[in-house]
Structures are given as C-alpha cells and as structure tokens.
Write an enzyme that holds these catalytic residues in place. Structure first.
Site, PDB file in Angstrom:
ATOM      1  N   GLU A 164      29.914 -49.856  -7.006  1.00  0.00           N
ATOM      2  CA  GLU A 164      28.569 -49.698  -6.436  1.00  0.00           C
ATOM      3  C   GLU A 164      27.618 -50.779  -6.938  1.00  0.00           C
ATOM      4  OE1 GLU A 164      27.413 -47.764  -4.079  1.00  0.00           O
ATOM      5  OE2 GLU A 164      29.480 -47.143  -3.783  1.00  0.00           O
ATOM      6  N   HIS A 214      28.087 -54.033  -5.144  1.00  0.00           N
ATOM      7  CA  HIS A 214      27.436 -54.168  -3.834  1.00  0.00           C
ATOM      8  C   HIS A 214      26.019 -54.737  -4.009  1.00  0.00           C
ATOM      9  CE1 HIS A 214      30.164 -52.544  -0.882  1.00  0.00           C
ATOM     10  NE2 HIS A 214      30.264 -51.360  -1.450  1.00  0.00           N
ATOM     11  N   GLU A 225      33.563 -54.434   1.206  1.00  0.00           N
ATOM     12  CA  GLU A 225      34.332 -53.496   0.400  1.00  0.00           C
ATOM     13  C   GLU A 225      35.312 -54.216  -0.522  1.00  0.00           C
ATOM     14  OE1 GLU A 225      34.204 -49.903   0.134  1.00  0.00           O
ATOM     15  OE2 GLU A 225      32.333 -50.836   0.696  1.00  0.00           O
TER      16      GLU A 225
END
Ligand SMILES: [Zn+2]
Length: 323
Positions: free
Chosen positions: A167, A170, A228
């Site tokens: 996370e 990202h 991803e």
C-alpha cells in the site's frame, strides 16, 4: 462558452503528452530515483462551482522501478486531497480503541516507514478501523488505513508488512496521481469532476477511486496490472529492507486466494489477483531475501508481536469518531 475551446485545447495537449510519455518507456532499472521532467506548461480549465483557471506543469516522470509515468497534478494537491478524504473516512468509520492491536499495526508500519527514502520518513498517520471487512489502504498525504478484518487474512507480522509495504508503495510511486492524470488525458471534459472529492457526486467518487479509495466509497476501480506489479515488487523490497521475511508476501497471496472462495476479501476488489502475481514475487524473492539478510546483519529483526485476537463480540470501540 469560453470554456469549451480551452477544454478541447487541453485535451489535445494532454493526449500529446500521454503519447510522449508512453513512447519514452524505459526498461525497468532498479534503484532509480523518480525523476520529473517539467518545463512544459499546460493550461487547463476547471469548470467547477466557481470557474477556476489552473496552471500546471505537465510532467513525464519515472516511477521508482523505472516505468515512465504521466503525472499532471502537483504532489501537494494530491496530498491535500488524500488527507481530506482520509479525514472523512475517520469521521464516518469507527476508529479502533484496541490498544494492543493498534500498537501492533503501528509497529509494523513504523518499521517499514523507517526504510523509506529520507524525504518520505516523516508525517505518516496510521489508523486502525473496527471493520470486519478485509481491507487496507494508503493515500497521498501519507495516510494509512487498516481494517481490523485484514488481520484475519494477514495472519503474521510479516504478512501484515507485505500488505502495508504494498500500500505504501502505491503512494511512493504516485499511482493516484498517474490514474487521475490518465483520466484527464483521456477525457479532459471530466476534469471538473476529477478534482473534486465530494463522495456524493459521481465525479467526486471517481476521484476518490483514483486516489485508491474506491472500496471505501463504493466505486470499483482496481489498480492496473502495471501498478499492482510495481507495488508488489516495491513492497517486497521494502519489507525485506525492514527485516521482515519476504516469503510472507507469497503466503499472503495464498491466504487471499483461499479466502476468496467464499466472500472475497474487500482488499481484492481494488487489488485484483492475477495469475502472474505470485510468479513475479517468486522471481524477485532471491533478491528480497538478500536484502533481508543485509537488514538482519545490520540490526535486529522488527519486534512486533501480534496480540491475541479479542473474543468475538467483545471489540472495544471508540465513541468519539473523527478525533
Ligand atoms: Zn495494490
């Protein structure tokens, strides 16, 4: 009707920049620092409640893994939008009052944050929400949200580090900025909607989804395969550099796959599984294990013991929302 010609002009220019960025795809090179290439001025118009003219620098940038990116929004603007959205989530959801669990999640997050580049080490906020759905997210503005339900999938500190490392990656790789820029480049007319974060409007929800909060606001907008993959690999390196066992990232995906046979984990709605995912992690595993060995040689393994889960139905909750 002054806005329409300008919007068309912006669309033309942004499409041109999009092509330019995509043409300059460079091979993945590890360890490269993100580079912006500003210098091209783009003028575009926002048709909002009050007409506003925004002057921005269009930038072809390079992600931490060397992928060419189109980033049209100032990082500060993204950070502000992410922070505001996160505050809204804090007001609307129940913040966990489970001290041992908060300490556990914060311990894992802190160990990862300590390994970020120098200009990324401070200013992070980690909030655990009492929510049985299996989800976790991070948004620009250095905010990390963790649903208590993700701990049923990420069953060890190392697996939690894999989730949080992914996370945080990202955010580090500016995926939210890139997604919003792609929307803008594809359809300049959506600009007015795309800079709002009002969750009661379709445009606002689209923005929130681009920021990585789709599941939070009922909009399904999974990250792209390239995002991803990048977050997986960056997260794998990050957790290893912090001393966590990178093999846990692969175990985590097996847990996700097993859990998805019933009610799919919410996290998977915004982070879709791909058959190549585990293979890509396995390919990078030797490198990650070497990074972990270096980390352990230099210092102790992160000491973040997982506390026992409270019995069902006994969750303490904080009455004060949005403190
Ligand atoms: Zn992701």
């Amino acid at each position: 009707m002054r806005s329409r010609p300008l919007a068309v002009l912006a669309d033309f220019r942004l499409r041109a920049f999009g092509r330019q960025c995509s043409r300059s795809q460079s091979p993945r090179s590890q360890g490269r620092r993100p580079q912006a290439h500003p210098g091209r001025l783009v003028l575009f118009l926002i048709k909002g409640p009050a007409l506003a003219l925004v002057l921005g620098l269009a930038a072809c940038a390079t992600s931490p893994l060397g992928r060419s990116q189109l980033k049209l929004f100032p990082d500060a603007q993204l950070a502000q939008m992410g922070s505001q959205s996160f505050e809204q989530i804090k007001r609307e959801k129940t913040i966990s009052a489970n001290g041992p669990r908060n300490a556990y999640v914060s311990c894992v997050a802190s160990a990862l944050i300590a390994e970020l580049p120098p200009n990324w080490k401070s200013g992070w906020e980690v909030v655990i929400f009492d929510d049985p759905s299996a989800n976790a997210f991070s948004v620009p503005g250095r905010r990390i949200g963790v649903h208590s339900g993700i701990l049923a999938i990420a069953t060890t500190p190392d697996q939690l580090a894999a989730i949080l490392g992914h996370e945080v990656s990202h955010v580090l790789a500016s995926h939210g900025n890139e997604r919003m820029s792609q929307v803008l480049a594809a359809q300049a007319g959506l600009l007015a909607a795309s800079v709002a974060t009002d969750s009661t409007t379709p445009g606002g929800r689209a923005t929130l989804a681009a920021l990585g909060l789709g599941a939070q606001f009922g909009v399904l907008l999974p990250f792209s395969r390239s995002h991803e993959n990048e977050a997986d690999l960056m997260g794998l390196d990050l957790m290893a550099q912090a001393g966590f066992n990178p093999e846990a990232a692969i175990a985590l995906w097996h847990n996700m796959a097993a859990a998805s046979q019933g009610q799919p984990p919410e996290w998977m709605s915004s982070h879709p599984a791909h058959s190549s995912r585990i293979r890509a992690l396995e390919e990078r595993l030797p490198r990650a294990l070497a990074l972990q060995a270096q980390a352990l040689a230099a210092g102790p393994r992160p000491d973040c013991p997982r506390p026992p889960d409270p019995p069902p139905g006994t969750e303490p909750s904080e009455g004060d929302r949005g403190a």
